[in-house]
Every structure is written in structure tokens, then in C-alpha cells.
Design an enzyme around this catalytic site. Structure first.
Site, PDB file in Angstrom:
ATOM      1  N   ASN A   1      31.641 -19.624 -11.235  1.00 14.16           N
ATOM      2  CA  ASN A   1      31.949 -19.378  -9.825  1.00 14.16           C
ATOM      3  C   ASN A   1      32.969 -18.241  -9.805  1.00 14.16           C
ATOM      4  O   ASN A   1      34.071 -18.408 -10.343  1.00 14.16           O
ATOM      5  CB  ASN A   1      32.586 -20.609  -9.184  1.00 14.16           C
TER       6      ASN A   1
ATOM      7  N   ASP B   1      36.888 -28.066  -0.719  1.00 15.75           N
ATOM      8  CA  ASP B   1      36.747 -27.177   0.434  1.00 15.75           C
ATOM      9  C   ASP B   1      35.555 -27.568   1.315  1.00 15.75           C
ATOM     10  O   ASP B   1      34.739 -26.737   1.666  1.00 15.75           O
ATOM     11  CB  ASP B   1      36.577 -25.745  -0.124  1.00 15.75           C
TER      12      ASP B   1
ATOM     13  N   GLU C   1      34.424 -26.839 -11.112  1.00 15.42           N
ATOM     14  CA  GLU C   1      35.735 -26.195 -11.169  1.00 15.42           C
ATOM     15  C   GLU C   1      36.884 -27.107 -11.522  1.00 15.42           C
ATOM     16  O   GLU C   1      37.915 -27.125 -10.834  1.00 15.42           O
ATOM     17  CB  GLU C   1      36.031 -25.515  -9.835  1.00 15.42           C
TER      18      GLU C   1
ATOM     19  N   TYR D   1      34.876 -14.845  -7.616  1.00 14.57           N
ATOM     20  CA  TYR D   1      35.161 -14.276  -6.293  1.00 14.57           C
ATOM     21  C   TYR D   1      35.896 -12.935  -6.381  1.00 14.57           C
ATOM     22  O   TYR D   1      36.735 -12.640  -5.541  1.00 14.57           O
ATOM     23  CB  TYR D   1      35.950 -15.289  -5.455  1.00 14.57           C
TER      24      TYR D   1
ATOM     25  N   GLU E   1      28.420 -19.651  -7.943  1.00 21.70           N
ATOM     26  CA  GLU E   1      29.113 -19.253  -6.712  1.00 21.70           C
ATOM     27  C   GLU E   1      29.534 -17.804  -6.815  1.00 21.70           C
ATOM     28  O   GLU E   1      30.042 -17.371  -7.850  1.00 21.70           O
ATOM     29  CB  GLU E   1      30.375 -20.111  -6.460  1.00 21.70           C
TER      30      GLU E   1
HETATM   31  C1  CKU Z   1      34.427 -21.912  -2.468  1.00 20.43           C
HETATM   32  C2  CKU Z   1      38.243 -21.218  -6.309  1.00 20.43           C
HETATM   33  C3  CKU Z   1      36.850 -21.298  -5.871  1.00 20.43           C
HETATM   34  C4  CKU Z   1      36.427 -22.642  -5.260  1.00 20.43           C
HETATM   35  N1  CKU Z   1      35.041 -22.638  -4.779  1.00 20.43           N
HETATM   36  C5  CKU Z   1      34.594 -23.972  -4.476  1.00 20.43           C
HETATM   37  C6  CKU Z   1      33.835 -24.163  -3.197  1.00 20.43           C
HETATM   38  O1  CKU Z   1      33.758 -25.515  -2.844  1.00 20.43           O
HETATM   39  C7  CKU Z   1      34.498 -23.375  -2.106  1.00 20.43           C
HETATM   40  O2  CKU Z   1      33.912 -23.611  -0.847  1.00 20.43           O
HETATM   41  C8  CKU Z   1      35.091 -21.657  -3.761  1.00 20.43           C
HETATM   42  C9  CKU Z   1      35.086 -21.050  -1.385  1.00 20.43           C
HETATM   43  O3  CKU Z   1      34.398 -20.609  -0.464  1.00 20.43           O
HETATM   44  O4  CKU Z   1      36.284 -20.824  -1.487  1.00 20.43           O
END
Ligand code: CKU
Length: 596
Positions: A470, A166, A416, A472, A510
Site C-alpha cells: 500500500n 479508516d 498494514e 501513497y 493500495e
Molecule cells: C487508506 C497509511 C495508509 C493506510 N491505508 C489504509 C486504508 O484503510 C485507508 O483508507 C490508507 C487511506 O485512504 O488513507
């Protein structure tokens, strides 16, 4: 000398001459540069700044999104008296790979877009005339190099990158290029590690040279006074009443290594160094035997126009912003950064989790559309042999380059990946073992685990000296109206982790919510600044409920560029700062919490 990763310095024995500036440049979409001998001079070049990503300098999408071979060319002179020296060209990084020609002769190549390499050019260089330096670079992605991705062919025959990650696939000569004149018999590497005893410190050192003469090593304090000395290629410096390098309170000595033939000095290498220890004890991370809670950011090397190029002013602004939030740590997500970042962190007392570019090792990941993938990663063991090779090599180069920075407290060896197949464990065990062998300080090793690496399914968390998650909850799942559910699910997961791995620190590498710096909404909803604040408060509640959580690195320090897509609005907006480094509302929240 070719393989020395020592940072270029200049003194009475070593000369470094910057080759940064405006170079010649040419895209090679038809891949004809080699056949047409562009190594002897580009046929139809334009100008291109070095260092810079080429991507954001143009006004057409075709050039921004260019994928394939691209060439650089410049000229340099070598002083007449330099021919008794090793003449070396050193690139801070070329993304993702490079072949280097000097006066038409191939002098070296390198794979991996985030680490330095140098090539010796004595056999190719000529005195008294301009020397032509040509670089054939390439930014294609593949499933078996890192970072992982695919290269597709568009209907008009152009290639395009499909990253499994990403962030924008920026490419170019991203860091400084130096011409080095080095003694033929020279210091090629050194390492230090530390033991504290009462008020004193013992600095064990090892020096590598390319010759037979011995070295003398001295340590000077900040006033330039001699603090300790020793001789021999390995030995111990006894520092009485040592001043320690502390978190956000750095004290730096200068280590000086002198290579001697009798009374004649052949070479000297010197660099700032800090004395500190790093250990994991139960659920605590200890620096100098004292527990530290990590506060800070996952970052990117990313800025408008520059792309991924190193720039001192941007780095300075980033450190000032990080200091303002009362942070003490950052992760070099998702690749090793320019060496100057680590030098600044050494000065500022920041802690770094240093990450290898091993990102994208998943059969699929919802947030990035990559089309069909060939490999299922660790579900199909044999397909990963080549990947393992590059992964280990880049981990080795990163550790070799960064091992002496007091700021570097841990190695992050993946971001990840798939960790639920049984082969993932075998694969990552190899990487973790290799990292341990290579690090003289035996620093903690870790890697960032995403949601599918759950307490029940993850096969790899046992490899980590502290576990990085990480997560979310409240963004990719249970967002908006379901925020309370998000908290509940998050708490449940952490309770399970507590049972599964009760005696090890956890660090959040994260957690974040996309937030438009322009948007306010009362009451807050997703994408508004109010929602980012609310989301962070939820995370703080969870972090404060578990003693084993020993750090929080929010995603991300600043908004950053990604590939285009339906879930990215001109990039990823999870920054606590905007892309031009101004605070969003949540920045004040962190400043208050981390300042307590
Ligand atoms: C971040 C599934 C989460 C992946 N993680 C990696 C990072 O590189 C991304 O920027 C999430 C995001 O903001 O989705």
C-alpha cells in the site's frame, strides 16, 4: 450442525426461511438489558430494519455514533412437522459481537462482526406459538480484538469508538438472518481442490457430516448433464474435457452431495463450483497455468443509508461498474464481505483477495487520531496473545466459509500492521501457518504492507507468497508540487524491493489520492479530478517499469464513510467512483488502460 458455515440453501431436505424485515430494537447505554431481562422482550423498543447498519438511519449524532450494547428482537413460527429436524438460526453477520436468546434461553454467542454463525435452538423453541428471538449485540472496539481500536468515555458518560482504521465503525445486523430446518443427520462441510491433466480435471473432494452414513458426490455441467460422480466422504471426481473457470470468463458446474441410508436420502447439499488452479511461479501469478495481471480495486461494504449492510442492488451496480473499467479483481478490504459478493464474483469470473479483519495493528498511524494506546503491538510480545487467538479464529472462519469459491485466489491475513519488530514475525508466522493448514487448496497467502514496512526493515514479507504493498507517494508524502520527487522516491523503493525479493510477484493493494467528484482545476491540484488522473499516471509509469509488479488494485473503488476528522471530508474520497457509484475522471483512465 451448530458450526456448519455452509451457505443456507433450500431443497427437498433443507428449508430456509428468511427472518429479514422490520425487527424491534433498543439501545442499552446503561448496560442494564441483562439485569432487566430484555432477553424476555425489549422494554421500550423502536423499529429497525434487518439487514442494515443502524448508524445512518437516525437524525441525531448521538444515535449515529452510539457505542455499547444494543438489542434486537423478532418473532417467528416453527411448523409442527419441523421438530424432527435440527432447528437453527443463522446470522450472516452481527457487528461486532452477539449473544442470542430464544424464548429467554441463551442459545449461543459469536465474536467478530464480519462472519456468519449459527445456533441450534431445538431445546428452546416451542411448537404452535410465536417464538421470541432476541439478540444482544455490541460494537465496542478494543486493542485486542479485530478490527483494532479503543472505546473511550465522553464527558457525559457515553461511550464512543476510536477505530485504529479508516472506515466508519458501522454496526448492526448487517446480513440476512435465516431460520433453517435441517436433517438431523446432515452434511456440515465440504471442500474441493483441483488438478488439471491435459483436457481433463481431477476434483478431489472431502465431505464432513455429523453422522456415520456415506455420501455420493456428483458434478453437473451448466446444461445439467452429469460430468462426473464418485462415492465416499473423500474421493476424486474425474471430469473429462473439463470446462475451466477462467478470469472474466467463468464456467460453473454444480456439485451435488447426497447423504444416504441405503436407498433413502437423508440430506443433499448442492452449490455452484468452478474448476481452476492458482499457483505462484517466480514473479508470476498463474490461474490455470496461465499468468494473470490483477486489475481492480480495494473496496468497502459501504453505501449511503445502508451503511455496511449487504444489498443485492448495490452489489450488482458495483460489479457493472467494475466490469466497465475492465477490472478482473478486488480485495475485500478490510474484512470478509457478505457471501453473496463471492457468489457474484464466481459468476462474473472476478478474482478475490479475501481479507481477515486484522486492521489497525500499529502503535500509531498518522491518518487516524486515536488518542493514547495501551499496546505497542508486536513491540510488546505478551500483550498480543489474546489478539493472536481472535486473529487465528477469524482467519479460520473466513477460510472455512470461503474456501470453495473459485473467485477466491488468495488470503490476505493482515492490513498494514507493524512488521518491523522481531516479534511481529513470530506472531504472523503463526497466522500464516494456520491458514496454510486450513486451506485444502493451499492458495497463496499475503497481507498488505504500508510504507514503514520497507525493504530494509520489514520482517514479514518473506511470509507472503506474493507481496502486497500500500503506497501513497504523491499523496501522504511528496504530494502536489513535489510529485516528481514522489516518483523518484517510489522508483528507488521498488528498485530496492527488486533486489531484496527478486523472485516473487508484487501486487499494489493500495495507491490513491483523495478527489472531490465536484472539483475540476486547471492545472490540477490536490483534491481535484485532474490531480487524481496525474497521480495515477505516475503510478502506471512505475508499475510498467518492473516486471515483478503483477497487479494494481487502486484505493478505492468508491468514496466511503469514515470517522470524522480533519483529513476526511465527510468520508474518504479516494474513490474512482463517487459514493453513489458515478465515475470520476480517473475511472476513464483505468477503463482505457485495463481494456488494452
Ligand atoms: C487508506 C497509511 C495508509 C493506510 N491505508 C489504509 C486504508 O484503510 C485507508 O483508507 C490508507 C487511506 O485512504 O488513507
Amino acid at each position: 450442525m451448530e458450526n456448519s458455515l455452509l451457505y443456507p440453501i433450500s431443497n427437498c431436505y433443507r428449508v430456509r426461511i428468511s427472518l429479514d424485515g422490520l425487527w424491534k430494537f433498543q439501545f442499552d447505554p446503561e448496560h442494564k438489558g441483562l439485569a432487566e431481562n430484555w432477553k424476555d422482550g425489549l422494554k421500550n423498543p423502536i423499529s429497525m430494519p434487518v439487514p442494515a447498519s443502524f448508524s445512518d438511519l437516525f437524525t441525531t449524532a448521538r444515535e449515529r455514533d452510539y457505542c455499547g450494547d444494543f438489542w434486537y428482537e423478532t418473532e417467528f413460527f416453527v411448523p409442527e412437522d419441523a421438530f424432527s429436524k435440527d432447528i437453527v438460526i443463522r446470522f450472516g453477520s452481527v457487528t461486532h459481537r452477539a449473544v442470542v436468546f430464544c424464548n429467554g434461553i441463551e442459545v449461543g454467542s459469536h465474536e467478530g462482526g464480519f462472519l456468519p454463525f449459527s445456533v441450534k435452538i431445538n431445546k428452546a423453541v416451542v411448537p404452535g406459538k410465536p417464538n421470541r428471538l432476541v439478540v444482544k449485540a455490541n460494537n465496542e472496539l478494543s486493542e485486542t480484538t479485530i478490527p483494532c481500536g479503543r472505546t473511550i468515555t465522553l464527558s457525559d458518560g457515553r461511550k464512543a469508538a476510536k477505530p485504529f482504521f479508516d472506515f466508519f465503525n458501522y454496526a448492526g445486523i448487517h446480513r440476512s438472518v435465516w431460520l433453517l430446518l435441517l436433517p438431523q443427520e446432515s452434511i456440515t462441510d465440504y471442500s474441493v481442490d483441483f488438478r488439471l491433466e491435459g483436457q481433463d480435471a481431477f476434483v478431489n473432494y472431502q465431505v464432513k457430516t455429523n453422522g456415520a452414513h456415506p455420501v455420493e458426490v456428483a458434478l453437473y455441467d451448466q446444461e445439467g448433464e452429469l460430468a462426473a460422480r464418485a462415492s465416499g466422504n473423500c474421493g476424486t471426481l474425474h471430469v473429462r474435457n473439463a470446462r475451466l473457470w477462467k478470469v472474466r470468463d467463468a464456467y460453473l458446474y454444480r456439485i451435488s452431495i447426497v447423504l444416504k441410508d441405503g436407498d433413502q436420502i437423508l440430506d443433499e447439499y448442492s452449490e455452484k463450483t468452478g474448476i481452476r488452479t492458482v499457483e505462484i511461479q517466480g514473479t508470476k501469478i498463474l490461474i490455470n497455468h496461465e499468468p494473470v495481471y490483477l486489475k481492480g480495486f480495494g473496496k468497502h461494504e459501504d453505501f449511503d443509508v445502508l451503511g455496511r449492510a449487504f444489498n443485492w442492488a448495490v452489489a450488482k451496480r458495483d460489479f457493472e461498474c467494475m466490469k466497465w473499467t475492465n477490472a478482473n479483481c478486488f480485495r475485500t478490504s478490510h474484512y470478509p464481505y457478505a457471501e453473496e459478493w463471492y457468489q457474484m464474483a464466481d459468476e462474473e469470473g472476478f478474482l478475490i483477495i479475501d481479507e481477515v479483519p486484522a486492521v489497525g495493528m500499529q502503535p500509531s498511524l498518522g491518518i487516524v487520531d486515536t488518542g493514547p494506546r495501551k499496546y505497542k503491538y508486536f513491540f510488546e510480545a505478551p500483550s498480543t496473545a489474546e489478539l493472536l487467538e481472535v486473529h487465528k479464529r477469524q482467519a479460520a472462519e473466513m477460510i472455512c466459509r470461503d474456501k470453495n469459491h473459485p473467485s477466491v485466489i488468495a488470503w490476505s491475513l493482515f492490513n498494514e500492521p507493524e512488521t518491523i519488530s522481531s516479534y511481529s514475525k513470530a506472531y504472523f508466522s503463526e497466522v500464516f501457518d494456520a491458514a496454510k493448514d486450513l486451506d485444502p487448496q493451499k492458495r497463496p497467502r499475503t497481507g498488505a504492507l504500508e510504507l514503514t514496512s520497507s525493504p530494509d526493515s520489514c520482517q514479514c514479507f518473506q511470509l507472503c507468497d506474493f507481496i502486497c504493498l500500500n503506497r501513497y507517494y504523491g499523496w501522504y508524502l511528496f504530494g502536489g508540487v513535489e510529485l516528481e520527487t514522489a516518483k523518484q522516491k517510489f522508483m528507488e523503493e521498488m528498485e530496492k524491493w527488486g533486489e531484496k525479493a527478486p523472485d516473487i510477484p508484487f501486487v499494489f493493494t493500495e495507491f490513491g489520492a483523495d478527489t472531490l467528484g465536484s472539483e475540476h482545476k486547471l492545472p490540477g491540484n490536490m483534491w481535484s479530478q485532474e490531480y487524481q488522473v496525474k497521480y495515477m499516471q505516475l503510478y502506471f509509469d512505475v508499475f510498467d517499469s518492473f516486471d515483478f509488479i503483477q497487479g494494481e488494485l487502486v484505493w478505492n473503488f468508491a468514496d466511503f464513510m469514515t470517522s470524522e476528522g480533519i483529513i476526511r471530508v465527510n468520508g474518504n474520497k479516494k474513490g474512482i467512483f463517487t459514493r453513489d457509484r458515478q465515475p470520476k475522471d480517473a475511472a476513464y483512465l483505468f477503463r482505457e488502460r485495463w481494456g488494452r
